[in-house]
Design a protein around this motif. Structure first.
Motif, PDB file in Angstrom:
ATOM      1  N   SER A 159      42.834 131.255  84.148  1.00  0.00           N
ATOM      2  CA  SER A 159      42.249 132.082  85.214  1.00  0.00           C
ATOM      3  C   SER A 159      42.244 133.551  84.838  1.00  0.00           C
ATOM      4  N   TYR A 160      43.430 134.073  84.526  1.00  0.00           N
ATOM      5  CA  TYR A 160      43.526 135.510  84.236  1.00  0.00           C
ATOM      6  C   TYR A 160      43.150 135.840  82.793  1.00  0.00           C
ATOM      7  N   GLY A 161      43.515 134.961  81.860  1.00  0.00           N
ATOM      8  CA  GLY A 161      43.225 135.227  80.458  1.00  0.00           C
ATOM      9  C   GLY A 161      41.783 134.957  80.083  1.00  0.00           C
ATOM     10  N   LEU A 162      41.368 133.715  80.235  1.00  0.00           N
ATOM     11  CA  LEU A 162      40.020 133.303  79.834  1.00  0.00           C
ATOM     12  C   LEU A 162      38.988 133.459  80.945  1.00  0.00           C
ATOM     13  N   GLY A 163      39.448 133.486  82.183  1.00  0.00           N
ATOM     14  CA  GLY A 163      38.522 133.640  83.309  1.00  0.00           C
ATOM     15  C   GLY A 163      37.617 132.450  83.543  1.00  0.00           C
ATOM     16  N   TRP A 164      38.047 131.274  83.097  1.00  0.00           N
ATOM     17  CA  TRP A 164      37.207 130.093  83.226  1.00  0.00           C
ATOM     18  C   TRP A 164      37.220 129.503  84.631  1.00  0.00           C
ATOM     19  N   LEU A 165      38.378 129.559  85.279  1.00  0.00           N
ATOM     20  CA  LEU A 165      38.539 128.882  86.565  1.00  0.00           C
ATOM     21  C   LEU A 165      39.129 129.826  87.600  1.00  0.00           C
ATOM     22  N   PRO A 166      38.829 129.623  88.869  1.00  0.00           N
ATOM     23  CA  PRO A 166      39.408 130.463  89.930  1.00  0.00           C
ATOM     24  C   PRO A 166      40.908 130.234  90.035  1.00  0.00           C
ATOM     25  N   ALA A 167      41.606 131.254  90.516  1.00  0.00           N
ATOM     26  CA  ALA A 167      43.071 131.207  90.530  1.00  0.00           C
ATOM     27  C   ALA A 167      43.642 130.599  91.798  1.00  0.00           C
ATOM     28  N   PHE A 168      43.070 130.925  92.945  1.00  0.00           N
ATOM     29  CA  PHE A 168      43.720 130.554  94.194  1.00  0.00           C
ATOM     30  C   PHE A 168      42.766 129.860  95.159  1.00  0.00           C
ATOM     31  N   GLY A 169      43.371 129.139  96.098  1.00  0.00           N
ATOM     32  CA  GLY A 169      42.621 128.546  97.192  1.00  0.00           C
ATOM     33  C   GLY A 169      41.952 127.236  96.824  1.00  0.00           C
ATOM     34  N   MET A 170      41.181 126.738  97.759  1.00  0.00           N
ATOM     35  CA  MET A 170      40.488 125.467  97.593  1.00  0.00           C
ATOM     36  C   MET A 170      38.980 125.660  97.447  1.00  0.00           C
ATOM     37  N   ASN A 172      35.703 129.079  97.420  1.00  0.00           N
ATOM     38  CA  ASN A 172      35.369 130.498  97.518  1.00  0.00           C
ATOM     39  C   ASN A 172      35.506 130.955  98.970  1.00  0.00           C
ATOM     40  N   PRO A 173      36.135 132.129  99.208  1.00  0.00           N
ATOM     41  CA  PRO A 173      36.335 132.589 100.592  1.00  0.00           C
ATOM     42  C   PRO A 173      35.049 132.703 101.398  1.00  0.00           C
ATOM     43  N   THR A 174      33.925 132.922 100.725  1.00  0.00           N
ATOM     44  CA  THR A 174      32.656 133.070 101.449  1.00  0.00           C
ATOM     45  C   THR A 174      31.972 131.728 101.727  1.00  0.00           C
ATOM     46  N   ALA A 175      32.517 130.641 101.163  1.00  0.00           N
ATOM     47  CA  ALA A 175      31.893 129.326 101.347  1.00  0.00           C
ATOM     48  C   ALA A 175      32.191 128.790 102.740  1.00  0.00           C
ATOM     49  N   SER A 176      31.231 128.104 103.301  1.00  0.00           N
ATOM     50  CA  SER A 176      31.413 127.483 104.615  1.00  0.00           C
ATOM     51  C   SER A 176      30.846 126.070 104.582  1.00  0.00           C
ATOM     52  N   PRO A 177      31.559 125.153 103.923  1.00  0.00           N
ATOM     53  CA  PRO A 177      31.048 123.784 103.779  1.00  0.00           C
ATOM     54  C   PRO A 177      31.025 123.038 105.114  1.00  0.00           C
ATOM     55  N   LYS A 178      30.135 122.068 105.203  1.00  0.00           N
ATOM     56  CA  LYS A 178      30.029 121.240 106.402  1.00  0.00           C
ATOM     57  C   LYS A 178      30.197 119.777 106.003  1.00  0.00           C
ATOM     58  N   GLY A 179      31.181 119.135 106.590  1.00  0.00           N
ATOM     59  CA  GLY A 179      31.424 117.732 106.289  1.00  0.00           C
ATOM     60  C   GLY A 179      32.277 117.550 105.050  1.00  0.00           C
ATOM     61  N   TYR A 180      32.768 116.318 104.871  1.00  0.00           N
ATOM     62  CA  TYR A 180      33.680 116.019 103.770  1.00  0.00           C
ATOM     63  C   TYR A 180      33.001 116.115 102.414  1.00  0.00           C
ATOM     64  N   LEU A 181      31.740 115.731 102.326  1.00  0.00           N
ATOM     65  CA  LEU A 181      31.063 115.760 101.034  1.00  0.00           C
ATOM     66  C   LEU A 181      30.967 117.170 100.488  1.00  0.00           C
ATOM     67  N   GLN A 182      30.530 118.115 101.319  1.00  0.00           N
ATOM     68  CA  GLN A 182      30.427 119.502 100.879  1.00  0.00           C
ATOM     69  C   GLN A 182      31.813 120.115 100.665  1.00  0.00           C
ATOM     70  N   THR A 183      32.792 119.642 101.426  1.00  0.00           N
ATOM     71  CA  THR A 183      34.136 120.220 101.315  1.00  0.00           C
ATOM     72  C   THR A 183      34.834 119.793 100.040  1.00  0.00           C
ATOM     73  N   TYR A 184      34.749 118.489  99.718  1.00  0.00           N
ATOM     74  CA  TYR A 184      35.563 117.964  98.624  1.00  0.00           C
ATOM     75  C   TYR A 184      34.784 117.521  97.385  1.00  0.00           C
ATOM     76  N   LEU A 185      33.477 117.634  97.400  1.00  0.00           N
ATOM     77  CA  LEU A 185      32.714 117.202  96.233  1.00  0.00           C
ATOM     78  C   LEU A 185      31.796 118.284  95.676  1.00  0.00           C
ATOM     79  N   SER A 186      31.910 119.486  96.163  1.00  0.00           N
ATOM     80  CA  SER A 186      31.071 120.572  95.646  1.00  0.00           C
ATOM     81  C   SER A 186      31.611 121.074  94.311  1.00  0.00           C
ATOM     82  N   VAL A 187      30.755 121.728  93.555  1.00  0.00           N
ATOM     83  CA  VAL A 187      31.159 122.306  92.267  1.00  0.00           C
ATOM     84  C   VAL A 187      32.227 123.372  92.479  1.00  0.00           C
ATOM     85  N   ASP A 188      32.079 124.152  93.534  1.00  0.00           N
ATOM     86  CA  ASP A 188      33.059 125.202  93.837  1.00  0.00           C
ATOM     87  C   ASP A 188      34.445 124.594  94.069  1.00  0.00           C
ATOM     88  N   PHE A 189      34.504 123.513  94.839  1.00  0.00           N
ATOM     89  CA  PHE A 189      35.783 122.850  95.088  1.00  0.00           C
ATOM     90  C   PHE A 189      36.383 122.306  93.793  1.00  0.00           C
TER      91      PHE A 189
END
Length: 327
Positions: A159-170, A172-189
């Motif tokens: 996360s901090y060294g290579l910057g490949w993956l986000p560090a915290f949370g489940m 993006n803070p700006t994301a507002s998924p609807k339903g289980y599919l968008q919540t747990y199967l999105s690329v962001d998740f």
């Protein structure tokens, strides 16, 4: 002892353990030197009269034994009440948090059990090989390293060294998924999911690998395999039969580990800021939020006890000598 008597006995023990666990939770919280409202008077946020009204509203002014009986009744009917700090139903806090924890842990545990067990069986069948030595050294290293240390190192590198993956949370803070599919199967998740998932797999891989390896080693020289060898079965066919006879300890250990995972999830969720039940518990403890703490610890304790009971039942079903020798 018949299986029915065995089941009744183990279920009764599980019920007693659950009662003891929730009683300890109640006593621990009530022995604290202050309650959630004490600081509000000191800070001037509320008057003593207002705090007294709040205490009465939540039943904290009643005798301890009355509070205990209500507490037991509410817990075992899954009526967790209202959060003292968030002013909303505890079930609305614990429910999504528990779901997030299960989404993190169960796929990781299943992946670990399948891959590590197969690798362990192969390692046990090929004792002294480079594969066995590499597998033991690697998995022992990660098992001996606390899971939060592995998590922190992965954050530093990826996360901090290579910057490949986000560090915290489940997500993006700006994301507002609807339903289980968008919540747990999105690329962001999935990007947020990869690091805590990998840390969990690495930490528990050693348990399943060594258990499967030792089981196959014990069975490699057994008479039934010598008979199969004499019949001309190939090495892979012999390994498959040895592995099938090694499933008993693996199945029961899987059930035990599923419950015990909740013990290690707290530090993992804190490190990755994963919005699961462990992180919710820590926040509730810091806020002295009695209802949320009680509900979270109850769910975690219940998971451990139920999975231990499941392991006992599975073992008894797979190995009838267990009930025969249980007195």
């Amino acid at each position: 002892m018949s299986f029915r008597r065995f089941l009744i006995k183990r279920t009764a023990i599980a019920a007693v353990l659950t009662l003891v666990a929730v009683s300890v939770i109640f006593a621990t919280l009530r022995l604290l030197p202050s309650d959630p409202f004490s600081g509000l008077v000191a800070s001037g946020a509320l008057t003593p009269e207002q705090v007294a009204e709040l205490r009465a509203m939540y039943g904290l002014d009643e005798p301890i034994w009355v509070q205990y009986l209500k507490y037991i009744k509410n817990l075992f009917t899954f009526q967790f009440g209202v959060s003292l700090t968030q002013q909303r139903p505890v079930s609305a806090i614990i429910g999504p948090a528990l779901m997030n924890t299960l989404v993190l842990l169960l796929p990781a545990l299943i992946t670990t059990a399948v891959i590590s067990s197969i690798a362990g069986m192969y390692a046990g069948w090929n004792r002294g090989s480079w594969f066995e030595q590499a597998g033991i050294i690697t998995t022992t290293f990660f098992r001996a390293t606390p899971i939060f240390v592995t998590g922190i190192l992965m954050l530093i590198i990826f996360s901090y060294g290579l910057g490949w993956l986000p560090a915290f949370g489940m997500r993006n803070p700006t994301a507002s998924p609807k339903g289980y599919l968008q919540t747990y199967l999105s690329v962001d998740f999935l990007k947020h999911y990869l690091l805590p998932f990998t840390a969990t797999v690495l930490f528990y891989s050693g348990d399943f690998l060594m258990l499967a390896r030792n089981s196959v080693v014990e069975r490699k020289g057994s008479e039934f395999l010598m008979l199969h060898r004499a019949k001309g079965l190939s090495e892979m066919e012999q390994l498959a039969r040895a592995g099938r006879n090694s499933l008993l300890p693996l199945v029961t250990y899987f059930a035990l580990r599923t419950g015990m995972l909740f013990q290690g999830v707290i530090t993992l969720e804190v490190v990755f800021a994963w919005p699961g039940i462990g992180r919710a518990l820590i926040q509730a403890i810091l806020n002295q939020d009695y209802p949320t703490v009680q509900a979270a610890v109850f769910i975690m304790a219940l998971a451990v006890i139920v999975m231990n009971l499941t392991a006992d039942i599975a073992y008894a079903k797979l190995d009838p000598t267990v009930t025969a020798g249980d007195v």
